[in-house]
Enzyme design. Structure first.
Site, PDB file in Angstrom:
ATOM      1  N   LEU A 187       1.372  -1.697  -0.464  1.00  0.00           N
ATOM      2  CA  LEU A 187      -0.094  -0.081   0.005  1.00  0.00           C
ATOM      3  C   LEU A 187       0.644   0.903   0.136  1.00  0.00           C
ATOM      4  O   LEU A 187       1.474   1.325   1.122  1.00  0.00           O
ATOM      5  CB  LEU A 187      -0.703   0.311   0.966  1.00  0.00           C
ATOM      6  N   ASP A 188       0.671   2.235  -1.385  1.00  0.00           N
ATOM      7  CA  ASP A 188       1.501   3.395  -1.203  1.00  0.00           C
ATOM      8  C   ASP A 188       2.209   4.618  -0.309  1.00  0.00           C
ATOM      9  O   ASP A 188       0.405   3.750   1.040  1.00  0.00           O
ATOM     10  CB  ASP A 188       2.021   3.947  -2.253  1.00  0.00           C
ATOM     11  N   LYS A 189       2.939   5.101   0.823  1.00  0.00           N
ATOM     12  CA  LYS A 189       2.637   5.738   2.549  1.00  0.00           C
ATOM     13  C   LYS A 189       1.460   6.600   2.582  1.00  0.00           C
ATOM     14  O   LYS A 189       1.376   6.527   3.048  1.00  0.00           O
ATOM     15  CB  LYS A 189       3.489   6.982   1.866  1.00  0.00           C
ATOM     16  N   SER A 200      -1.671   5.563   1.516  1.00  0.00           N
ATOM     17  CA  SER A 200      -2.891   4.721   1.619  1.00  0.00           C
ATOM     18  C   SER A 200      -2.786   4.082   2.678  1.00  0.00           C
ATOM     19  O   SER A 200      -1.796   4.160   2.885  1.00  0.00           O
ATOM     20  CB  SER A 200      -3.115   3.763   0.341  1.00  0.00           C
ATOM     21  N   ARG A 221      -4.875   4.710  -8.500  1.00  0.00           N
ATOM     22  CA  ARG A 221      -4.337   6.095  -8.478  1.00  0.00           C
ATOM     23  C   ARG A 221      -3.864   6.402  -9.751  1.00  0.00           C
ATOM     24  O   ARG A 221      -4.547   7.747  -9.967  1.00  0.00           O
ATOM     25  CB  ARG A 221      -3.225   6.322  -7.558  1.00  0.00           C
TER      26      ARG A 221
END
Length: 262
Positions: free
Chosen positions: A106-108, A110, A195
Site C-alpha cells: 500500500l503506498d504511503k 494509502s 491512483r
C-alpha cells in the site's frame, strides 16, 4: 510439545494419512520407545521415538509461521526498512517476536488492510500474477465522477506505461457535487494502480483505503493496530489464491447500477 495421538503424529509428518496410520496401529506395526501401541495412545514428538515395521521415523518439527493483519495508517511506507529514514510499517510491529514481511503493498498515502508473514510460500501464492484474490478498496475521488469515467475504469484503462488494466468491479457509495466515493474491487496488483486508473480518466484520488482482501475483512481494527489471522482465514486466503478468481463479486461488470441517479 504437548502429547498428541500417534496417528496424528504420523499424519503430520507426512508418513501416511491419519486413517492409514490408525490401520497400522491396529495391525500392531507401530511402536513408541520400542513398545507396541494401541489406538488412542499418545506420544510426545519432542521426546518419544516412534517406529513403523521396525524402522524409526525421524520427527521433523513444523515451523509455526506468523500471519498478521495490520491496519496501515497513512504516512507509513510498505517496506521492511528505508534508507531515507521514513516511517515504515515495521515500526508498528516492534513487539512481534520474529521478522515478518509485507504481502503486497500500500503506498504511503494509502491506508487499510495489509497482510504480513514470515511464510514465503504463502506470500508468493497471494502475490503471484496468476492469483485472483480480490482486493476491495474504498476510494474518494474529485471532481465528481461521471458515469462514463466509471464505465471506462470498469472496462480497463491504459495506464501511463501503456499497459491496459484488467476489468474492475466498481460501485458508487456516495455521489455529490465535487466528490464521489467509490468501492473498487481489483484482481490484479500493479504499482499504485487505482491512483493511476483514476488519473487516466481525469480523476484525483483524495483518499484510498483497502477494506478487504479475498475473504478477510479489516473490520473494526484501528489504524496502527494489528492482529493475528485465524487459521480459518489463512486457509481461506490460500484457497482463494488457488481458485484464481477468489472473492470476485457475482456481477459480470462494474456497470450494473453504478449510480443512484434519479
Amino acid at each position: 510439545m504437548a502429547e498428541q495421538r500417534i496417528q496424528k503424529v504420523l499424519s503430520d509428518q507426512g508418513y501416511c494419512s491419519r486413517r492409514a496410520a490408525e490401520q497400522l496401529i491396529a495391525e500392531g506395526r507401530v511402536k513408541v520407545n520400542g513398545h507396541p501401541v494401541g489406538l488412542g495412545d499418545k506420544m510426545d514428538p519432542d521426546f518419544d521415538k516412534v517406529s513403523v515395521d521396525g524402522k524409526s521415523l525421524r520427527i521433523v518439527r513444523k515451523r509455526q509461521y506468523i500471519y498478521l493483519m495490520l491496519h496501515k495508517p497513512r504516512g507509513y511506507i510498505t517496506t521492511a526498512s528505508d534508507e531515507r529514514g521514513r516511517k515504515t510499517v515495521m515500526d508498528l510491529l516492534t513487539d512481534v517476536p520474529r521478522r515478518v514481511y509485507p504481502v503486497g503493498r500500500l503506498d504511503k498515502d494509502s491506508e487499510g488492510l495489509l497482510l504480513l508473514t514470515d511464510d514465503g510460500a504463502f506470500a508468493n501464492l497471494l502475490t503471484h500474477p496468476s492469483g485472483g484474490v480480490g482486493k476491495l478498496y474504498r476510494v474518494t475521488v474529485r471532481p465528481r465522477a461521471t458515469e462514463q469515467q466509471i464505465v471506462e475504469m470498469s472496462s480497463g484503462v491504459v495506464l501511463d506505461d501503456g499497459v491496459r488494466t484488467a476489468p474492475a468491479v466498481i460501485h458508487v457509495v456516495t455521489d455529490e457535487p465535487g466528490r464521489t466515493v467509490l468501492e473498487i474491487t481489483l484482481h490484479e496488483g500493479r504499482n499504485r494502480q487505482i491512483r493511476r486508473m483514476c488519473e487516466a480518466v481525469g480523476l484525483e484520488v483524495v483518499r484510498l483505503k483497502r477494506s478487504a482482501e479475498g475473504p478477510v475483512k479489516l473490520g473494526m481494527l484501528q489504524p496502527g493496530q494489528y492482529r493475528e489471522l485465524k487459521k480459518s482465514e489463512v486457509s481461506a486466503l490460500r484457497a482463494a489464491a488457488k481458485q484464481g478468481k477468489a472473492a470476485a463479486p457475482k456481477e459480470e461488470s462494474g456497470r450494473k447500477g453504478p449510480f443512484p441517479r434519479k
